[in-house]
Enzyme design. Structure first.
Site, PDB file in Angstrom:
ATOM      1  N   HIS A  59       0.384  11.496  29.309  1.00 16.79           N
ATOM      2  CA  HIS A  59      -0.782  10.307  29.283  1.00 16.79           C
ATOM      3  C   HIS A  59      -0.584   9.850  30.990  1.00 16.79           C
ATOM      4  CE1 HIS A  59       1.684   8.748  25.638  1.00 16.79           C
ATOM      5  NE2 HIS A  59       2.610  10.434  26.128  1.00 16.79           N
ATOM      6  N   ASP A 241      11.410  20.471  29.849  1.00 19.65           N
ATOM      7  CA  ASP A 241      11.532  20.275  30.616  1.00 19.65           C
ATOM      8  C   ASP A 241      12.998  20.216  31.648  1.00 19.65           C
ATOM      9  OD1 ASP A 241      12.772  18.652  29.210  1.00 19.65           O
ATOM     10  OD2 ASP A 241      11.823  16.711  30.567  1.00 19.65           O
ATOM     11  N   ASP A 267       4.340  16.229  27.761  1.00 25.23           N
ATOM     12  CA  ASP A 267       4.666  14.184  27.986  1.00 25.23           C
ATOM     13  C   ASP A 267       4.407  13.832  29.443  1.00 25.23           C
ATOM     14  OD1 ASP A 267       5.094  12.567  26.805  1.00 25.23           O
ATOM     15  OD2 ASP A 267       7.271  12.428  26.124  1.00 25.23           O
ATOM     16  N   ALA A 302      12.292   7.954  28.601  1.00 28.42           N
ATOM     17  CA  ALA A 302      10.035   7.837  28.272  1.00 28.42           C
ATOM     18  C   ALA A 302       9.362   8.632  28.562  1.00 28.42           C
ATOM     19  CB  ALA A 302      10.216   6.325  29.715  1.00 28.42           C
TER      20      ALA A 302
END
Length: 380
Positions: A59, A241, A267, A302
């Site tokens: 993103h 991660d 992501d 998020a």
């Protein structure tokens, strides 16, 4: 034209295995087989050479997102190139449909220029029960007509759409995507096992960040995780991660899907490559603390601040995966999925000279994209 180069003496990861004391010959923008007599020799002994990374789901980064201006999009792209991602699909987040249509037009122009490898629409066709960091009031059912509207706006550059196939219109939308050569990805879903099987049979081929934003695996209600792991037609995205997945969950996915069906994705959101602070993810405010991104309101994870060089290193050093399997997950498998394996995803003659130089501890020491150094080799 830059002089031909021979990167000599490294451990080179090829589709056939690891070659000790191997070499990669670069002529112009491509990998070639035989170096010309005047080639520049670069001694990279004590290092690894692996293909450039391919990110299916990203993103943003560098303080910018793929929902921004052309300049901001390029900032994000260049940030990830510095971390070894030489091929990147730009992911949008749930927003107003008119905005997504306009953004698809902008992103498609950058795809035509070769800056990105296409567009991934994550939302708005997802479940409010599993919305994660998506704005609930902007969610909608996957009406095939609206899905088609986004595909058309992308002018042939739509690569993937994440949707919840259990919603009204979901299965028909999966079929529509498959018919148009766009990857239908199951994610942010509250689907049952049976509903997920139907979606796969209709043409869905990717699990968007498996385990995250979907029902957990249960022994009486196996849910989408089981259906996605067991079907050989499906590639599963994993965010390695240390936050999104327990190491045992990652091992479970590798064990059941096999190394050929795993794609590591970042992501990533704006904070990737920058650090802690306040950011926006679409219309929602995000707080990044200690490298973990969460919504200011509600606290949902998020996206991530991950870059694929860190995912690679963690995969080898923490998860103890074979180097060849990690290379498949960050390069070959996503390249095949995108239909670009003829150009990227492995270090073979004829392909783009996209490669990453790593030291013995798998720290990034150089990045080349199409024959030019993005990060010059650090051999000291």
């Amino acid at each position: 034209m830059a002089p031909s180069k021979v990167l000599a003496g490294a451990r080179v990861v090829l589709p056939t295995g690891i070659v000790s004391d191997g070499s990669v010959v670069v002529e112009g923008t491509r990998i070639t087989e035989t170096p010309p007599p005047d080639a520049e020799i670069l001694d990279v002994r004590g290092h690894w050479l692996v293909p450039g990374f391919v990110d299916l789901h990203n993103h943003g980064g560098g303080g910018a997102s793929f929902s921004g201006t052309a300049e901001e999009i390029l900032t994000a792209v260049r940030t990830h190139r510095l971390h070894g991602t030489t091929t990147l699909v730009a992911s949008t987040v749930t927003d107003d449909m008119d905005f997504l249509v306009r953004q698809a037009g902008l992103l498609s122009e950058l795809a035509e220029q070769g800056e990105i490898a296409g567009i991934h629409f994550e939302g708005p066709f997802i479940s409010p029960c599993r919305k994660g960091a998506h704005s609930e009031e902007l969610l909608r059912d996957p009406d095939p007509a609206e899905v088609r509207k986004l595909i058309d706006a992308a002018r042939g550059r739509a690569r993937m759409v994440t949707l919840a196939a259990e919603l009204p219109g979901g299965i028909d939308s999966v079929r529509l995507l498959a018919e148009h050569g766009v990857i239908a990805a199951i994610g942010h879903t509250d689907a049952t096992y049976e509903q997920t099987v139907r979606a796969i049979d209709a043409g869905a081929t990717v699990a968007t960040h498996l385990f995250n934003a979907m029902p957990p695996l249960g022994h009486r209600a196996p849910g989408p995780i089981t259906a996605l792991l067991e079907d050989e037609r499906v590639t599963v995205e994993l965010i390695d991660d240390g936050t999104h997945l327990h190491p045992a969950a990652l091992q479970l996915a590798f064990h059941h899907a096999g190394a050929a069906r795993v794609a590591f994705v970042s992501d990533a959101m704006d904070a990737a490559g920058i650090g802690d602070g306040r950011y926006m993810l679409g219309p929602l405010e995000v707080e990044v603390a200690d490298g973990v991104a969460r919504l200011v309101q509600g606290g949902s994870i998020a996206g991530s601040t991950l870059t694929l060089d860190r995912a690679f290193r963690r995969g080898v050093t923490v998860d103890r995966l074979p180097v060849e399997d990690v290379v498949a997950a960050v390069s070959a498998n996503p390249a095949r999925l995108l239909g670009v394996y003829d150009r990227v995803g492995s270090l073979e003659p004829g392909k783009d000279a996209d490669l990453v130089l790593l030291d013995e501890e798998f720290a990034l020491k150089g990045v080349m994209r199409r024959g030019a150094w993005v990060v010059g080799p650090q051999l000291g």
